[in-house]
Each structure stands twice: as structure tokens, then as C-alpha cells.
Design an enzyme around this catalytic site. Structure first.
Site, PDB file in Angstrom:
ATOM      1  N   ARG A 120       0.705   5.682  -1.938  1.00  0.00           N
ATOM      2  CA  ARG A 120       0.588   7.141  -1.093  1.00  0.00           C
ATOM      3  C   ARG A 120       0.417   6.824   0.226  1.00  0.00           C
ATOM      4  O   ARG A 120       0.593   5.817   0.777  1.00  0.00           O
ATOM      5  CB  ARG A 120      -0.717   7.388  -2.091  1.00  0.00           C
ATOM      6  CG  ARG A 120      -2.049   6.537  -1.643  1.00  0.00           C
ATOM      7  CD  ARG A 120      -3.246   6.979  -2.578  1.00  0.00           C
ATOM      8  NE  ARG A 120      -4.211   6.192  -2.600  1.00  0.00           N
ATOM      9  CZ  ARG A 120      -5.408   6.147  -1.600  1.00  0.00           C
ATOM     10  NH1 ARG A 120      -5.288   6.910  -0.452  1.00  0.00           N
ATOM     11  NH2 ARG A 120      -6.311   5.222  -1.874  1.00  0.00           N
ATOM     12  N   GLY A 137       0.819  -1.313  -0.099  1.00  0.00           N
ATOM     13  CA  GLY A 137      -0.220   0.122   0.103  1.00  0.00           C
ATOM     14  C   GLY A 137       0.924   1.406  -0.018  1.00  0.00           C
ATOM     15  O   GLY A 137       0.526   2.354   0.720  1.00  0.00           O
ATOM     16  N   ALA A 138       1.859   1.114  -0.815  1.00  0.00           N
ATOM     17  CA  ALA A 138       2.911   2.372  -0.528  1.00  0.00           C
ATOM     18  C   ALA A 138       2.775   3.353  -1.874  1.00  0.00           C
ATOM     19  O   ALA A 138       3.824   4.221  -1.851  1.00  0.00           O
ATOM     20  CB  ALA A 138       4.435   1.724  -0.439  1.00  0.00           C
ATOM     21  N   TYR A 147     -12.932  -2.857  10.973  1.00  0.00           N
ATOM     22  CA  TYR A 147     -11.564  -2.230  10.977  1.00  0.00           C
ATOM     23  C   TYR A 147     -10.941  -2.473  12.345  1.00  0.00           C
ATOM     24  O   TYR A 147      -9.807  -2.783  12.333  1.00  0.00           O
ATOM     25  CB  TYR A 147     -11.715  -0.582  10.639  1.00  0.00           C
ATOM     26  CG  TYR A 147     -10.207   0.005  10.468  1.00  0.00           C
ATOM     27  CD1 TYR A 147      -9.750   0.119   9.292  1.00  0.00           C
ATOM     28  CD2 TYR A 147      -9.876   0.784  11.535  1.00  0.00           C
ATOM     29  CE1 TYR A 147      -8.455   0.821   9.266  1.00  0.00           C
ATOM     30  CE2 TYR A 147      -8.775   1.437  11.354  1.00  0.00           C
ATOM     31  CZ  TYR A 147      -8.129   1.480  10.380  1.00  0.00           C
ATOM     32  OH  TYR A 147      -6.527   2.246  10.156  1.00  0.00           O
ATOM     33  N   ASP A 161      -2.687  -7.632  -5.158  1.00  0.00           N
ATOM     34  CA  ASP A 161      -3.668  -7.514  -4.162  1.00  0.00           C
ATOM     35  C   ASP A 161      -3.208  -8.271  -2.960  1.00  0.00           C
ATOM     36  O   ASP A 161      -2.980  -9.641  -3.056  1.00  0.00           O
ATOM     37  CB  ASP A 161      -5.027  -8.080  -4.833  1.00  0.00           C
ATOM     38  CG  ASP A 161      -6.320  -8.039  -4.031  1.00  0.00           C
ATOM     39  OD1 ASP A 161      -5.927  -7.812  -2.452  1.00  0.00           O
ATOM     40  OD2 ASP A 161      -7.361  -8.123  -4.251  1.00  0.00           O
ATOM     41  N   VAL A 162      -2.973  -7.861  -1.849  1.00  0.00           N
ATOM     42  CA  VAL A 162      -2.223  -8.576  -0.648  1.00  0.00           C
ATOM     43  C   VAL A 162      -3.336  -9.398  -0.130  1.00  0.00           C
ATOM     44  O   VAL A 162      -2.794 -10.160   0.544  1.00  0.00           O
ATOM     45  CB  VAL A 162      -1.975  -7.464   0.529  1.00  0.00           C
ATOM     46  CG1 VAL A 162      -0.586  -6.561  -0.012  1.00  0.00           C
ATOM     47  CG2 VAL A 162      -3.054  -6.691   1.095  1.00  0.00           C
ATOM     48  N   ALA A 200      -9.996  -5.864  12.876  1.00  0.00           N
ATOM     49  CA  ALA A 200      -8.836  -6.312  12.002  1.00  0.00           C
ATOM     50  C   ALA A 200      -7.526  -5.719  12.543  1.00  0.00           C
ATOM     51  O   ALA A 200      -6.345  -6.466  12.800  1.00  0.00           O
ATOM     52  CB  ALA A 200      -8.934  -5.526  10.693  1.00  0.00           C
ATOM     53  N   LYS A 201      -7.476  -4.445  13.078  1.00  0.00           N
ATOM     54  CA  LYS A 201      -6.536  -3.873  13.744  1.00  0.00           C
ATOM     55  C   LYS A 201      -5.854  -4.473  15.113  1.00  0.00           C
ATOM     56  O   LYS A 201      -4.974  -4.614  15.544  1.00  0.00           O
ATOM     57  CB  LYS A 201      -6.747  -2.554  13.744  1.00  0.00           C
ATOM     58  CG  LYS A 201      -6.512  -1.573  12.701  1.00  0.00           C
ATOM     59  CD  LYS A 201      -5.580  -2.005  11.773  1.00  0.00           C
ATOM     60  CE  LYS A 201      -5.275  -0.808  10.552  1.00  0.00           C
ATOM     61  NZ  LYS A 201      -4.256  -1.457   9.555  1.00  0.00           N
ATOM     62  N   SER A 259      -3.767   0.239  14.654  1.00  0.00           N
ATOM     63  CA  SER A 259      -4.432   1.643  14.495  1.00  0.00           C
ATOM     64  C   SER A 259      -4.782   1.878  16.333  1.00  0.00           C
ATOM     65  O   SER A 259      -4.943   0.751  17.006  1.00  0.00           O
ATOM     66  CB  SER A 259      -5.613   1.622  13.775  1.00  0.00           C
ATOM     67  OG  SER A 259      -6.503   2.771  14.035  1.00  0.00           O
TER      68      SER A 259
HETATM   69  P1  NAP Z   1      -4.275   5.442   2.147  1.00  0.00           P
HETATM   70  O1  NAP Z   1      -3.792   6.735   1.997  1.00  0.00           O
HETATM   71  O2  NAP Z   1      -5.809   5.075   1.817  1.00  0.00           O
HETATM   72  O3  NAP Z   1      -3.263   4.264   1.466  1.00  0.00           O
HETATM   73  C1  NAP Z   1      -3.612   2.957   1.446  1.00  0.00           C
HETATM   74  C2  NAP Z   1      -2.991   2.106   0.331  1.00  0.00           C
HETATM   75  O4  NAP Z   1      -3.247   0.832   0.470  1.00  0.00           O
HETATM   76  C3  NAP Z   1      -3.537   2.632  -1.170  1.00  0.00           C
HETATM   77  O5  NAP Z   1      -2.436   3.043  -2.005  1.00  0.00           O
HETATM   78  C4  NAP Z   1      -4.415   1.584  -1.514  1.00  0.00           C
HETATM   79  O6  NAP Z   1      -4.346   1.529  -2.803  1.00  0.00           O
HETATM   80  C5  NAP Z   1      -3.784   0.331  -0.881  1.00  0.00           C
HETATM   81  N1  NAP Z   1      -4.375  -0.665  -0.976  1.00  0.00           N
HETATM   82  C6  NAP Z   1      -5.581  -0.988  -0.655  1.00  0.00           C
HETATM   83  N2  NAP Z   1      -6.066  -2.148  -0.709  1.00  0.00           N
HETATM   84  C7  NAP Z   1      -4.939  -3.002  -1.177  1.00  0.00           C
HETATM   85  C8  NAP Z   1      -4.915  -4.227  -1.562  1.00  0.00           C
HETATM   86  N3  NAP Z   1      -5.848  -5.171  -1.324  1.00  0.00           N
HETATM   87  N4  NAP Z   1      -3.472  -4.697  -2.166  1.00  0.00           N
HETATM   88  C9  NAP Z   1      -2.512  -3.667  -2.026  1.00  0.00           C
HETATM   89  N5  NAP Z   1      -2.867  -2.419  -1.774  1.00  0.00           N
HETATM   90  C10 NAP Z   1      -3.780  -2.119  -1.358  1.00  0.00           C
HETATM   91  O7  NAP Z   1      -4.002   4.780   3.672  1.00  0.00           O
HETATM   92  P2  NAP Z   1      -3.156   5.466   4.598  1.00  0.00           P
HETATM   93  O8  NAP Z   1      -3.912   6.406   5.491  1.00  0.00           O
HETATM   94  O9  NAP Z   1      -1.646   5.667   4.278  1.00  0.00           O
HETATM   95  O10 NAP Z   1      -3.114   4.207   5.872  1.00  0.00           O
HETATM   96  C11 NAP Z   1      -1.926   3.242   5.790  1.00  0.00           C
HETATM   97  C12 NAP Z   1      -2.076   2.069   6.768  1.00  0.00           C
HETATM   98  O11 NAP Z   1      -1.919   2.700   8.130  1.00  0.00           O
HETATM   99  C13 NAP Z   1      -3.569   1.384   6.871  1.00  0.00           C
HETATM  100  O12 NAP Z   1      -3.207  -0.024   7.206  1.00  0.00           O
HETATM  101  C14 NAP Z   1      -4.312   1.998   7.634  1.00  0.00           C
HETATM  102  O13 NAP Z   1      -5.408   1.288   8.269  1.00  0.00           O
HETATM  103  C15 NAP Z   1      -3.281   2.474   8.693  1.00  0.00           C
HETATM  104  N6  NAP Z   1      -3.712   3.618   9.536  1.00  0.00           N
HETATM  105  C16 NAP Z   1      -3.756   4.930   9.034  1.00  0.00           C
HETATM  106  C17 NAP Z   1      -4.385   5.969  10.112  1.00  0.00           C
HETATM  107  C18 NAP Z   1      -4.717   7.183   9.465  1.00  0.00           C
HETATM  108  O14 NAP Z   1      -5.179   8.072  10.191  1.00  0.00           O
HETATM  109  N7  NAP Z   1      -4.322   7.505   8.293  1.00  0.00           N
HETATM  110  C19 NAP Z   1      -4.413   5.713  11.312  1.00  0.00           C
HETATM  111  C20 NAP Z   1      -4.130   4.410  11.836  1.00  0.00           C
HETATM  112  C21 NAP Z   1      -4.020   3.427  11.039  1.00  0.00           C
HETATM  113  P3  NAP Z   1      -5.582   2.178  -3.775  1.00  0.00           P
HETATM  114  O15 NAP Z   1      -5.239   3.333  -3.861  1.00  0.00           O
HETATM  115  O16 NAP Z   1      -5.467   1.530  -5.223  1.00  0.00           O
HETATM  116  O17 NAP Z   1      -6.787   1.883  -2.965  1.00  0.00           O
END
Ligand code: NAP
Length: 257
Positions: free
Chosen positions: A16, A13-14, A157, A66-67, A160-161, A145
């Protein structure tokens, strides 16, 4: 000399958000990075934007995968090993949200979220661990999270977390004898597309949503991908080799109240 010179890091998921921030930090500190994301062109674009991408010795790799799909995960890890010369670090970061109150949550909302976060971390780790065990070295970092502790509208969520934390502890126990460390970071509110989407769904302007979350946080700001990357790279470094099975909350103290 960087902390990760000669290392290969896989970050899911890197393309972005937090994953890209973690990939940037690993690359900045000398690692070659495999950027894994659903969309291969987005993954390649992100890999090409990382520090060192213009130098053959430190060039990176973008892979569409797709992970949550075994048939996609196994070949992705094998590609990393054959094209980057090995694998030393795995960051299970890919994630999605499908928020809803329990009575409105569909089977699909549940399965999708559990599938990407929990099954995804399991499949990626199973595929990488055989290389880690063979070389008696590996670092696993899972994204949990603060929502693991419970959050309205996030039954899928949160489950899962918190599952990720149990997985991390078990990986620590099973893989420790093979020179492998497994830890998790549990971010609080981090400004990314994921939290911006939440703001839009709640009908709150993105800037107001960030301000609201900053004001209620003990350190009076929201987090950035760089905050998570700093913790992630420490936990994946050799300085942290006596730390395993742990979850580090990186949340500005959000859960202290
Ligand atoms: P994000 O901006 O939505 O980025 C998530 C990335 O994961 C996207 O590039 C997405 O691709 C990719 N992805 C989704 N489903 C996938 C799959 N099946 N296989 C491969 N890649 C996949 O999210 P983020 O905010 O950076 O979050 C990253 C991680 O941190 C997540 O696990 C999230 O739960 C955790 N987290 C985030 C926050 C927060 O406040 N942001 C807080 C706690 C934990 P697409 O663009 O194609 O969908």
C-alpha cells in the site's frame, strides 16, 4: 518500449501507500515487480493489481517478508531471482512510525523504528548487492524523509531517516565502481495510511490534517504516492546513471522556510 522493460524491481512495503505507487509506476513502464510486505496475502493482492499482471511475460510476485529479519530477507531475494529471473532495482520503502516525545519513548519504540528503516535497508541491500555486483548493474533507492532534519516526537524516526542518507552516500562510494547507483528520496507530507494514522493519533480529522499541511506548504497541496514514484523511477532509470549518493527532497518546498 518502457524505460524498465526486461528489468526486475523489488519494492519493500509495497502492499500500500508510497511503495504501491512506486510499484505501479515501475510496472507501468515495463518492469516485473516483486512486492515485498509483512503480510504475504496483502503483497500477493497488490502484485496482482499491478499493470501487466495478467500477462505471463510481465507478471509480478508478492512475497511476505519482514525486512528487519535476516532469515526472512535472504530467501526473499533468492525467490525474486529464481521466480522473476534476476534483480536489477531495489527500493527500500518499508516503514513504520512509533512517535513519542523523548521522555516517553520506550526502548521498543526506538528499536522497532530503527530496525525496520535502517536495519531493513541494510539487510535488503546486502542481500541484493551480490547479484548487482556480479552483473555489474544495479539501482538502489532508499526512502528518507523531511523528518531526517529533525521533528518533534520522532527521535527514532528522524535518526533512522538521517541514517538512511548516510547509508545512501556510503553505498554510492562503495558500489559505484560496480555499475551500481544508490540514491534516496526524502518525501514531505504524502497522503497515505501513515499520515492518516498520525492525524488520528493527534485527534485531528484526516481531511483537516491534510488541509492544514497543504495550506502551510509552498505549493499549497499535500503530496501523493505518484509524486514520489515519479522521482523514484527517474533515479532508478539509466538517465540518472551519473547521479549517486544523493538525497532528493520531494516535499513541495516544505523545508525552504
Ligand atoms: P504506509 O502506508 O504505512 O505503508 C508502509 C508499508 O510498509 C505497509 O504496507 C507495511 O506493512 C510495510 N511494512 C512495515 N513494516 C515492515 C517490515 N518489517 N517488513 C516489510 N514491510 C513492512 O507508509 P507510507 O506512507 O507509504 O510510507 C512509505 C515509506 O515512505 C516509509 O519508509 C516512510 O517512512 C516514508 N515516508 C512517508 C511519508 C508520508 O508522508 N507518508 C513521508 C516521508 C517518508 P503493514 O501494513 O503490514 O504494516
Amino acid at each position: 518500449m518502457g524505460r524498465f522493460d526486461g528489468r526486475v524491481a523489488v519494492v519493500t512495503g509495497a502492499a500500500r501507500g508510497i511503495g504501491f505507487g512506486i510499484a505501479q509506476r515501475f510496472a507501468h513502464e515495463g518492469a516485473r515487480v516483486a512486492v515485498i510486505d509483512l503480510d504475504e496475502s496483502a503483497a500477493k493482492k497488490a502484485a496482482a493489481a499491478l499493470p501487466g499482471a495478467d500477462k505471463p511475460k510481465t507478471s509480478h510476485l508478492g512475497i511476505g517478508c519482514d525486512v528487519s529479519d535476516t532469515a526472512s530477507v535472504e530467501p526473499a531475494i533468492e525467490r525474486v531471482v529464481s521466480e522473476l529471473g534476476g534483480v536489477h532495482i531495489l527500493v527500500n520503502n518499508a516503514g513504520i512510525t512509533r512517535d513519542n516525545l523523548l521522555f516517553k519513548m520506550t526502548d521498543e519504540d526506538w528499536d522497532l523504528v530503527i530496525g525496520v528503516h535502517l536495519r531493513g535497508a541494510f539487510l535488503m541491500t546486502r542481500a541484493a548487492q551480490k547479484h548487482f555486483v556480479a552483473q555489474k548493474y544495479g539501482k538502489i533507492l532508499n526512502l528518507s524523509s523531511v523528518s531526517a532534519l529533525g521533528n518533534r516526537g520522532q527521535a527514532n524516526y528522524s535518526a533512522a531517516k538521517m541514517g538512511i542518507q548516510g547509508l545512501t552516500r556510503t553505498l554510492g562510494i562503495e558500489l559505484g565502481p560496480f555499475g551500481i547507483n544508490a540514491n534516496a528520496v526524502a518525501p514531505g507530507f504524502i497522503a497515505t495510511d501513515m499520515t492518516d494514522d498520525t492525524a488520528r493519533r493527534l485527534g485531528i480529522p484526516v481531511e483537516d490534517f491534510r488541509k492544514m499541511n497543504a495550506e502551510s506548504n509552498p505549493v499549497r497541496r499535500v503530496g501523493t504516492p505518484a509524486d514520489i514514484a515519479a522521482a523514484a523511477t527517474f533515479l532508478c532509470s539509466d538517465e540518472a546513471s551519473y547521479i549517486t549518493g544523493q538525497t532528493l527532497y520531494v516535499d513541495g518546498g516544505a523545508r525552504l522556510d
